[in-house]
Design a protein around this motif. Structure first.
Motif, PDB file in Angstrom:
ATOM      1  N   PHE A  68     -25.044  20.495  13.205  1.00  0.00           N
ATOM      2  CA  PHE A  68     -24.618  20.357  14.594  1.00  0.00           C
ATOM      3  C   PHE A  68     -23.117  20.121  14.706  1.00  0.00           C
ATOM      4  N   LEU A  69     -22.579  19.295  13.804  1.00  0.00           N
ATOM      5  CA  LEU A  69     -21.157  18.966  13.870  1.00  0.00           C
ATOM      6  C   LEU A  69     -20.270  20.112  13.405  1.00  0.00           C
ATOM      7  N   GLY A  70     -20.787  21.016  12.631  1.00  0.00           N
ATOM      8  CA  GLY A  70     -19.974  22.066  12.014  1.00  0.00           C
ATOM      9  C   GLY A  70     -19.017  22.793  12.948  1.00  0.00           C
ATOM     10  N   PRO A  71     -19.447  23.286  14.124  1.00  0.00           N
ATOM     11  CA  PRO A  71     -18.533  24.064  14.986  1.00  0.00           C
ATOM     12  C   PRO A  71     -17.522  23.221  15.756  1.00  0.00           C
ATOM     13  N   TRP A  72     -17.697  21.900  15.779  1.00  0.00           N
ATOM     14  CA  TRP A  72     -16.808  21.070  16.582  1.00  0.00           C
ATOM     15  C   TRP A  72     -15.414  21.006  15.953  1.00  0.00           C
ATOM     16  N   SER A  73     -14.406  20.883  16.813  1.00  0.00           N
ATOM     17  CA  SER A  73     -13.021  20.813  16.343  1.00  0.00           C
ATOM     18  C   SER A  73     -12.770  19.510  15.603  1.00  0.00           C
ATOM     19  N   VAL A  74     -11.851  19.543  14.651  1.00  0.00           N
ATOM     20  CA  VAL A  74     -11.466  18.325  13.935  1.00  0.00           C
ATOM     21  C   VAL A  74     -10.790  17.328  14.880  1.00  0.00           C
ATOM     22  N   ALA A  75     -10.366  17.782  16.060  1.00  0.00           N
ATOM     23  CA  ALA A  75      -9.747  16.878  17.030  1.00  0.00           C
ATOM     24  C   ALA A  75     -10.742  15.846  17.551  1.00  0.00           C
ATOM     25  N   THR A  76     -12.053  16.138  17.452  1.00  0.00           N
ATOM     26  CA  THR A  76     -13.057  15.182  17.935  1.00  0.00           C
ATOM     27  C   THR A  76     -13.102  13.920  17.086  1.00  0.00           C
ATOM     28  N   LEU A  77     -12.462  13.926  15.928  1.00  0.00           N
ATOM     29  CA  LEU A  77     -12.407  12.732  15.090  1.00  0.00           C
ATOM     30  C   LEU A  77     -11.481  11.661  15.662  1.00  0.00           C
ATOM     31  N   ALA A  78     -10.694  12.029  16.681  1.00  0.00           N
ATOM     32  CA  ALA A  78      -9.746  11.095  17.305  1.00  0.00           C
ATOM     33  C   ALA A  78      -8.734  10.567  16.297  1.00  0.00           C
ATOM     34  N   ARG A  79      -8.311  11.444  15.393  1.00  0.00           N
ATOM     35  CA  ARG A  79      -7.251  11.147  14.431  1.00  0.00           C
ATOM     36  C   ARG A  79      -6.203  12.246  14.578  1.00  0.00           C
ATOM     37  N   PRO A  80      -5.278  12.101  15.536  1.00  0.00           N
ATOM     38  CA  PRO A  80      -4.346  13.195  15.854  1.00  0.00           C
ATOM     39  C   PRO A  80      -3.540  13.689  14.664  1.00  0.00           C
ATOM     40  N   GLU A  81      -2.995  12.776  13.858  1.00  0.00           N
ATOM     41  CA  GLU A  81      -2.168  13.197  12.733  1.00  0.00           C
ATOM     42  C   GLU A  81      -2.999  13.963  11.708  1.00  0.00           C
ATOM     43  N   LEU A  82      -4.187  13.477  11.410  1.00  0.00           N
ATOM     44  CA  LEU A  82      -5.066  14.172  10.475  1.00  0.00           C
ATOM     45  C   LEU A  82      -5.459  15.537  11.023  1.00  0.00           C
ATOM     46  N   ALA A  83      -5.770  15.599  12.314  1.00  0.00           N
ATOM     47  CA  ALA A  83      -6.173  16.867  12.916  1.00  0.00           C
ATOM     48  C   ALA A  83      -5.060  17.907  12.832  1.00  0.00           C
ATOM     49  N   VAL A  84      -3.818  17.486  13.136  1.00  0.00           N
ATOM     50  CA  VAL A  84      -2.693  18.420  13.070  1.00  0.00           C
ATOM     51  C   VAL A  84      -2.495  18.925  11.649  1.00  0.00           C
ATOM     52  N   THR A  85      -2.584  18.033  10.665  1.00  0.00           N
ATOM     53  CA  THR A  85      -2.418  18.438   9.265  1.00  0.00           C
ATOM     54  C   THR A  85      -3.510  19.408   8.843  1.00  0.00           C
ATOM     55  N   LEU A  86      -4.743  19.105   9.203  1.00  0.00           N
ATOM     56  CA  LEU A  86      -5.856  19.985   8.829  1.00  0.00           C
ATOM     57  C   LEU A  86      -5.731  21.350   9.496  1.00  0.00           C
ATOM     58  N   GLN A  87      -5.341  21.362  10.757  1.00  0.00           N
ATOM     59  CA  GLN A  87      -5.212  22.631  11.468  1.00  0.00           C
ATOM     60  C   GLN A  87      -4.103  23.496  10.873  1.00  0.00           C
ATOM     61  N   ARG A  88      -3.026  22.852  10.418  1.00  0.00           N
ATOM     62  CA  ARG A  88      -1.964  23.615   9.757  1.00  0.00           C
ATOM     63  C   ARG A  88      -2.442  24.226   8.451  1.00  0.00           C
ATOM     64  N   LEU A  89      -3.428  23.588   7.816  1.00  0.00           N
ATOM     65  CA  LEU A  89      -3.999  24.110   6.574  1.00  0.00           C
ATOM     66  C   LEU A  89      -5.129  25.094   6.836  1.00  0.00           C
TER      67      LEU A  89
END
Length: 364
Positions: free
Chosen positions: A107-128
């Motif tokens: 269920f969680l698979g399609p959700w964006s990493v932004a839902t983790l509420a960790r902005p810095e981590l989300a930006v880093t992951l999205q750049r990768l």
């Protein structure tokens, strides 16, 4: 480790508390209505509450029936969902879904990493190129811990369905805020009280009793029944204070009084602001009307003042003028203010606009 299966009620309109604080009172009603149907309802944060799914589903004959009954009972625009673990259950409530047991990771698979509420981590992951929780979960656990740190490792466990909750999801102050909204005795040790502290900095028993009384009055007569004053930014004395409901965030929030306000009066502030300005006349020694030029300068010295057509008073001193030019944004306004002291000992705050003088306030 088996995750606890939870039912979550998610109220999007109650997520942020407004200046009047009615969202907390409405959320109290949501929790109460849900509690009448299912026991052990726990508020997570404003607008979100959760309860164990096992007991109610056995009693009512299935999770779908529980969800349906809660939707009817809440009487708010709310989403109700069921999933393993709090993190997935909140997302399920946002989607109004019942996630099958053991299906959290899928269920969680399609959700964006932004839902983790960790902005810095989300930006880093999205750049990768890691944009979803599914892609994040597919990364080796050891690499995530070494590359991004311990908090990212916890997020990784949640994305993989191995852990049900992230740190910071719960609002630790929500129980106290709801007790205040219900008019109950708040836990003063949890955080500073939303009312004036005692003389020596603490909250006295009288403060607590007063707070409970205020909450009960608001419950019976409405939130506008108890108002408190708050200083805010502005150029006019009449706009630098506002009345807001007691217990609302605006009651204790610092206003924009310290922001730059061109043309704002210097201290001291007037002690009495007139609701309706009084008409005034100001003349120089020759009896000519005193005016303020477009450059903010007086065309002559101030000699006498008359208010509402009354007797003339000799002006012994004055300060100013302080010009104010506003263009909002269709009609341009140009005003100026002066502080004037007359021979009878009265200190006046005068305002002139379009060659007419007005008394706006008085000083003691």
């Amino acid at each position: 480790m088996e995750l606890e299966r939870l039912v979550v009620i998610w109220c999007p309109e109650l997520q942020q508390e407004g200046a009047r604080g009615e969202e907390a009172r409405r959320f109290v009603q949501v929790v109460a209505r849900a509690g009448e149907l299912c026991p052990w309802v726990h508020p997570v944060r404003l607008g979100v509450c959760a309860l164990p799914a096992r007991g109610p589903s056995r009693f009512f004959g299935g999770e779908a029936v529980v969800v349906s009954r809660l939707v009817e009972a809440v009487e708010e625009e709310a989403g109700v969902g069921v999933a393993d673990g709090l993190f997935a259950a909140i997302l399920a409530a946002r989607s109004r879904l019942i996630v099958p047991a053991g299906g959290t990771a899928e269920f969680l698979g399609p959700w964006s990493v932004a839902t983790l509420a960790r902005p810095e981590l989300a930006v880093t992951l999205q750049r990768l190129g890691v944009t979803t929780l599914g892609r994040f979960a597919a990364l080796p656990a050891g690499h995530v811990s070494d590359r991004f740190g311990a908090d990212a490792a916890l997020c990784h466990q949640v994305a993989r369905g191995e852990s049900g909750e992230l740190p910071g999801v719960r609002d630790r102050s929500i129980e106290r805020r709801l007790r205040v909204a219900r008019g109950e005795d708040p836990d003063l040790g949890a955080e500073p009280p939303p009312y004036q502290p005692g003389f020596f900095g603490g909250a006295s028993a009288a403060d607590t009793r007063a707070a409970l009384s205020f909450a009960r009055v608001q419950e019976r007569l409405g939130v506008d029944a108890v108002l408190v004053g708050r200083v805010q930014g502005g150029r006019d004395p009449a706009t630098q204070s506002v009345l807001v409901p007691w217990g609302s965030p605006a009651a204790g929030a610092a206003g924009a009084a310290g922001a730059p306000w061109p043309g704002r009066l210097p201290p001291p502030a007037p002690t009495r602001v007139l609701g309706v300005p009084r008409r005034a006349e100001v003349v120089d020694e020759a009896g000519r009307a005193v005016e303020v030029s477009g450059r903010g300068l007086l065309n002559g010295g101030m000699d006498r003042l008359s208010v509402d057509g009354g007797p003339w008073q000799q002006v012994v001193s004055w300060a100013g003028p302080w010009p104010v030019t506003e263009r909002w944004w269709t009609v341009r306004r140009r005003r100026a203010r002066l502080q004037v002291v007359t021979a009878d000992g009265v200190a006046w705050l005068l305002c002139t606009e379009r060659a007419q003088w007005w008394v706006e306030a008085l000083y003691d």
